[in-house]
Write a protein that holds these residues in place. Structure first.
Motif, PDB file in Angstrom:
ATOM      1  N   PRO A 116       0.803  -1.225   0.000  1.00 44.88           N
ATOM      2  CA  PRO A 116       0.000   0.000   0.000  1.00 44.88           C
ATOM      3  C   PRO A 116       0.837   1.276   0.000  1.00 44.88           C
ATOM      4  O   PRO A 116       0.436   2.279  -0.592  1.00 44.88           O
ATOM      5  CB  PRO A 116      -0.813  -0.110   1.289  1.00 44.88           C
ATOM      6  N   ILE A 117       1.992   1.244   0.632  1.00 41.81           N
ATOM      7  CA  ILE A 117       2.861   2.424   0.651  1.00 41.81           C
ATOM      8  C   ILE A 117       3.361   2.728  -0.752  1.00 41.81           C
ATOM      9  O   ILE A 117       3.310   3.874  -1.216  1.00 41.81           O
ATOM     10  CB  ILE A 117       4.034   2.207   1.630  1.00 41.81           C
ATOM     11  N   VAL A 118       3.844   1.709  -1.445  1.00 44.59           N
ATOM     12  CA  VAL A 118       4.351   1.878  -2.808  1.00 44.59           C
ATOM     13  C   VAL A 118       3.222   2.283  -3.746  1.00 44.59           C
ATOM     14  O   VAL A 118       3.379   3.193  -4.576  1.00 44.59           O
ATOM     15  CB  VAL A 118       5.032   0.576  -3.288  1.00 44.59           C
ATOM     16  N   LEU A 119       2.082   1.637  -3.629  1.00 49.17           N
ATOM     17  CA  LEU A 119       0.959   1.918  -4.513  1.00 49.17           C
ATOM     18  C   LEU A 119       0.380   3.306  -4.269  1.00 49.17           C
ATOM     19  O   LEU A 119      -0.044   3.968  -5.217  1.00 49.17           O
ATOM     20  CB  LEU A 119      -0.117   0.849  -4.355  1.00 49.17           C
ATOM     21  N   LYS A 120       0.381   3.753  -3.037  1.00 53.49           N
ATOM     22  CA  LYS A 120      -0.110   5.098  -2.736  1.00 53.49           C
ATOM     23  C   LYS A 120       0.762   6.144  -3.423  1.00 53.49           C
ATOM     24  O   LYS A 120       0.255   7.110  -4.005  1.00 53.49           O
ATOM     25  CB  LYS A 120      -0.127   5.328  -1.229  1.00 53.49           C
ATOM     26  N   ASP A 121       2.077   5.968  -3.369  1.00 53.68           N
ATOM     27  CA  ASP A 121       2.981   6.892  -4.049  1.00 53.68           C
ATOM     28  C   ASP A 121       2.765   6.886  -5.553  1.00 53.68           C
ATOM     29  O   ASP A 121       2.789   7.933  -6.200  1.00 53.68           O
ATOM     30  CB  ASP A 121       4.446   6.558  -3.725  1.00 53.68           C
ATOM     31  N   LEU A 122       2.546   5.716  -6.120  1.00 56.08           N
ATOM     32  CA  LEU A 122       2.288   5.630  -7.559  1.00 56.08           C
ATOM     33  C   LEU A 122       1.004   6.329  -7.957  1.00 56.08           C
ATOM     34  O   LEU A 122       0.967   7.056  -8.952  1.00 56.08           O
ATOM     35  CB  LEU A 122       2.222   4.170  -8.011  1.00 56.08           C
ATOM     36  N   ILE A 123      -0.044   6.141  -7.212  1.00 59.59           N
ATOM     37  CA  ILE A 123      -1.336   6.763  -7.501  1.00 59.59           C
ATOM     38  C   ILE A 123      -1.252   8.288  -7.319  1.00 59.59           C
ATOM     39  O   ILE A 123      -1.791   9.042  -8.126  1.00 59.59           O
ATOM     40  CB  ILE A 123      -2.457   6.161  -6.618  1.00 59.59           C
TER      41      ILE A 123
END
Length: 127
Positions: A116-123
């Motif tokens: 979720p941390i990585v995906l939040k940054d991507l979004i």
């Protein structure tokens, strides 16, 4: 398929020590970790290229699909019992096979935490 056999054998060996129904727990643990891995990869690709994030229900659907698939693959066909009755499957040695199994579970469980941390940054960078 050999990798899944190795995962099943060593997961069963672990759950045999801590649970009354090791085949069921092995199927559940494998399905859960496989779905975490597939969900993370799919989420990463769709977030990176399409700025889209899956719903929780979609991710649960993947987990249920893996649960059904593993049930039919290992329990219904009797393959799970044949795997645990045979000799331990190895890649190069038993020690390397055990390390690979542990790494698989550590990486998949850590994707639950760091995903979720990585995906939040991507979004956030997408917009």
């Amino acid at each position: 398929m050999r990798f899944i056999t190795i995962l099943y054998y060593y997961s069963y060996a672990f759950y045999k020590k801590v649970d009354d129904e090791p085949h069921a727990m092995t199927i559940f643990a494998l399905s859960f970790c496989e779905s975490l891995l597939i969900n993370f990869i799919a989420q990463f690709v769709t977030a990176h290229f399409f700025c889209y994030s899956f719903s929780t229900w979609g991710m649960l659907g993947v987990m249920i699909a893996f649960l059904i698939l593993n049930y039919f693959l290992f329990i219904r066909t009797g393959r799970g019992k044949r795997i645990v009755k045979s000799t331990p499957p190895v890649i190069y040695s038993n020690r390397i096979a055990k390390v690979i199994v542990i790494l698989f579970f550590v990486v998949t469980i850590s994707s639950l935490i760091y995903g979720p941390i990585v995906l939040k940054d991507l979004i956030e960078n997408c917009k």
